[in-house]
Motif scaffolding. Structure first.
Motif, PDB file in Angstrom:
ATOM      1  N   ARG A 154      -4.674  -0.977  14.666  1.00 12.07           N
ATOM      2  CA  ARG A 154      -4.899   0.466  15.301  1.00 12.07           C
ATOM      3  C   ARG A 154      -6.085   1.158  14.494  1.00 12.07           C
ATOM      4  N   ALA A 211      -1.728  -0.112  28.966  1.00 12.53           N
ATOM      5  CA  ALA A 211      -1.627   1.372  28.513  1.00 12.53           C
ATOM      6  C   ALA A 211      -2.310   1.812  26.963  1.00 12.53           C
ATOM      7  N   MET A 212      -1.778   0.945  26.333  1.00 14.53           N
ATOM      8  CA  MET A 212      -1.344   1.543  24.403  1.00 14.53           C
ATOM      9  C   MET A 212      -3.734   1.373  24.879  1.00 14.53           C
ATOM     10  N   GLY A 217      -5.521   1.958  27.026  1.00 17.03           N
ATOM     11  CA  GLY A 217      -5.836   3.429  27.925  1.00 17.03           C
ATOM     12  C   GLY A 217      -5.824   4.779  27.143  1.00 17.03           C
ATOM     13  N   GLU A 218      -4.741   4.798  26.248  1.00 18.33           N
ATOM     14  CA  GLU A 218      -4.184   5.983  26.106  1.00 18.33           C
ATOM     15  C   GLU A 218      -5.741   6.737  25.193  1.00 18.33           C
ATOM     16  N   SER A 219      -6.368   5.947  24.477  1.00 21.45           N
ATOM     17  CA  SER A 219      -7.133   6.820  23.930  1.00 21.45           C
ATOM     18  C   SER A 219      -8.322   6.518  24.784  1.00 21.45           C
ATOM     19  N   LYS A 220      -8.630   6.489  26.195  1.00 18.61           N
ATOM     20  CA  LYS A 220     -10.061   6.029  26.306  1.00 18.61           C
ATOM     21  C   LYS A 220     -10.853   6.916  26.748  1.00 18.61           C
TER      22      LYS A 220
END
Length: 406
Positions: free
Chosen positions: A60, A88-89, A91-94
Motif C-alpha cells: 500500500r 472496498a480497499m 475505493g476507500e481512498s478514492k
C-alpha cells in the motif's frame, strides 16, 4: 494525447516464499522516469494493482508513494480494479486520491457516468474520453436465474458485459458531441479475450461462466487498453486492442518474456502510434530443463546473470535423471558457490518434488484452486466420466460462491 498503458502490477506478491518488493520499487522508479522522458499525459493501470484484496502495508505504501511521485510529473493517473483487487480497499481512498490527480474506478459503478472520464493533456485541455471499465463481476451486471445451464450463464454474462461496454460508449459519444470536439474515445477492460495467450500465473476469472470475451463485442473505441493477461500481445491481430502484460515476471513460464508498457499517441482521427517501452529485468529469473549433466552447464551459464547481492532465482526441471531419490542434494551440489537460488525442483515424470526450501505451500503458490482439486481427483479410482462430472460440479459450486461474495 499521449497515454501510457500498464496493468497487472500485483504489488505485494510473494513468489514461492520470495517478496517482490524491491522489483516493484525499481519498476515504479523506472516508470516515473519514462513518464518524464516521454511527456506522458495520462497513465492507465488496467487492473490488478495489488496481488490480493488485503495487500501488506508495504505494498500500500508503494502504491501511495507512486501516486505522489507521479503527481509531481504533471501526469494524470487512472487506476482500474482487477479480479485480484478488493473493490472496498481500492475505493476507500478514492476521494482523497482524486485531489492528487488520480482517479480510481475499483468496480462497476451504480451511476454509469461515473465510469466516463475526460483525460487531459499537460496544458489542461481535454485530450480524450475514457470508458473506464474495471473487472466486471457477474453480480455487477446479472441476476442469477434458477434453472440456467452453464452455457446459458456464459451467454448471459457475455451479453451483459457487451451491453455494459456499449452503454458506456454511447455516453462517451454524447459527451464528445457536448464538448464539441473530435476527442478520441479510449476503453479499458480486465478480462480474457478470445485467442489471448495466457501464462501459468493467470487465473481463470469466470469459473464455469465465461471463458473468453469476443473482440467483436467491443465498441469501436480508438484504443482498448486491456489487463489480466500477463503476456504482451495484440488481440486478434488488431493494433488498437492490446494487452500490455505485467511489468515483472509473475511465474517461471514468464521468465523469458520481454516485459513492456505501451506508449499510445492519439488524436481526433484515432491512434497515431503505439510504441512498446521494454521494462528492465530487475530480478534474474530462469527455468532450466535437462539431465543433471545438462543442468550443470545451464546452471553455470545462469550464474553469469546473478551476483552475491542478487542471485538468480531458478526453477529446475529434471529430465532423464528424475528417478533419483537424492535430487535435492545433487542440485544443491551443482549450485554450490554460485550466485543462484533454486526455488523449485520438478521431476519430468510429474513426481512432485519440493523445492530446496522444502515448503509445501511454495508448491501450492504455483497452483490454482482447480489444479489442486484436479490433482486430488486423479488420486481416486474414478473413470474419465466420473472425474469430468465431479469437476463440473466443483466449477459450478465455485462459480456460485464467487457470485455470492460481498
Amino acid at each position: 494525447m499521449r497515454i501510457l498503458h500498464s496493468s497487472d502490477w500485483h504489488l505485494g506478491q510473494h513468489f514461492m516464499g520470495k517478496t517482490r518488493q524491491a522489483e516493484h520499487q525499481a519498476f515504479c522508479t523506472w516508470l516515473i522516469e519514462q513518464v518524464r522522458a516521454h511527456a506522458v499525459d495520462a497513465v492507465l493501470i488496467a487492473g490488478d494493482i495489488f496481488d490480493t484484496g488485503a495487500p501488506p502495508s508495504y505494498a500500500r505504501e508503494q502504491y501511495n508513494r507512486f501516486i505522489v511521485e507521479l503527481r509531481a510529473t504533471g501526469c494524470e493517473l487512472v487506476v482500474l480494479g482487477g479480479n485480484h483487487d478488493s473493490v472496498a480497499m481500492l475505493g476507500e481512498s478514492k476521494t482523497l486520491l482524486a485531489q492528487l490527480g488520480t482517479r480510481v474506478i475499483p468496480g462497476v459503478c451504480e451511476a454509469l457516468d461515473e465510469q466516463l472520464l475526460v483525460l487531459h493533456r499537460r496544458d489542461g485541455s481535454a485530450g480524450a474520453l475514457l470508458c473506464g471499465i474495471p473487472f466486471i463481476r457477474p453480480r455487477d451486471v446479472l441476476q442469477s436465474q434458477a434453472g440456467q445451464s452453464a452455457q446459458d450463464k456464459q451467454q448471459s454474462l457475455q451479453q451483459a458485459i457487451a451491453q455494459h461496454y456499449q452503454q458506456l460508449y454511447a455516453l462517451a459519444e454524447a459527451k464528445r458531441d457536448e464538448l464539441g470536439g473530435e476527442l478520441p474515445i479510449i476503453a479499458t477492460g480486465h478480462l480474457t479475450t478470445v485467442g489471448a495467450s495466457a501464462s501459468d500465473s493467470v487465473r481463470e476469472i469466470y469459473v464455469g461462466s465465461l471463458e473468453a470475451f469476443p473482440t467483436s463485442a467491443f465498441p469501436p473505441a480508438a484504443y482498448i487498453a486491456l489487463g489480466h493477461i500477463h503476456r504482451p500481445q495484440k488481440v486478434g491481430g488488431l493494433e488498437h486492442i492490446r494487452y500490455c502484460g505485467s511489468p515483472i515476471a509473475l511465474s517461471f513460464d514468464e521468465a523469458r518474456q520481454q516485459k513492456e508498457v505501451l506508449l499510445v499517441d492519439l488524436d481526433g482521427s484515432g491512434v497515431r502510434q503505439i510504441s512498446a517501452l521494454p521494462v528492465p529485468r530487475f530480478q534474474p529469473l530462469l527455468s532450466l530443463r535437462g539431465s543433471l549433466k545438462e543442468l550443470d552447464v545451464q546452471i553455470k551459464q545462469a550464474a553469469e546473470q546473478g551476483s552475491a547481492e542478487q542471485p538468480v532465482w531458478l526453477e529446475v526441471l529434471v529430465g532423464s535423471d528424475d528417478y533419483l531419490s537424492d535430487l535435492q542434494l545433487r542440485i544443491a551440489a551443482l549450485c554450490e558457490g554460485l550466485p543462484v537460488e533454486v526455488l523449485r525442483i520438478r521431476r519430468e515424470r510429474g513426481n512432485a518434488s519440493a523445492s530446496l526450501q522444502g515448503q509445501a505451500r511454495e508448491t501450492l503458490d504455483e497452483l490454482s484452486v482447480e489444479d489442486v482439486f484436479a490433482q486430488r481427483l486423479s488420486s481416486e479410482s474414478l473413470d474419465d466420466t466420473e472425474q469430468a462430472c465431479l469437476l463440473g460440479l466443483y466449477r459450478q459450486v465455485v462459480s456460485e460462491l464467487r457470485e455470492g461474495e460481498a
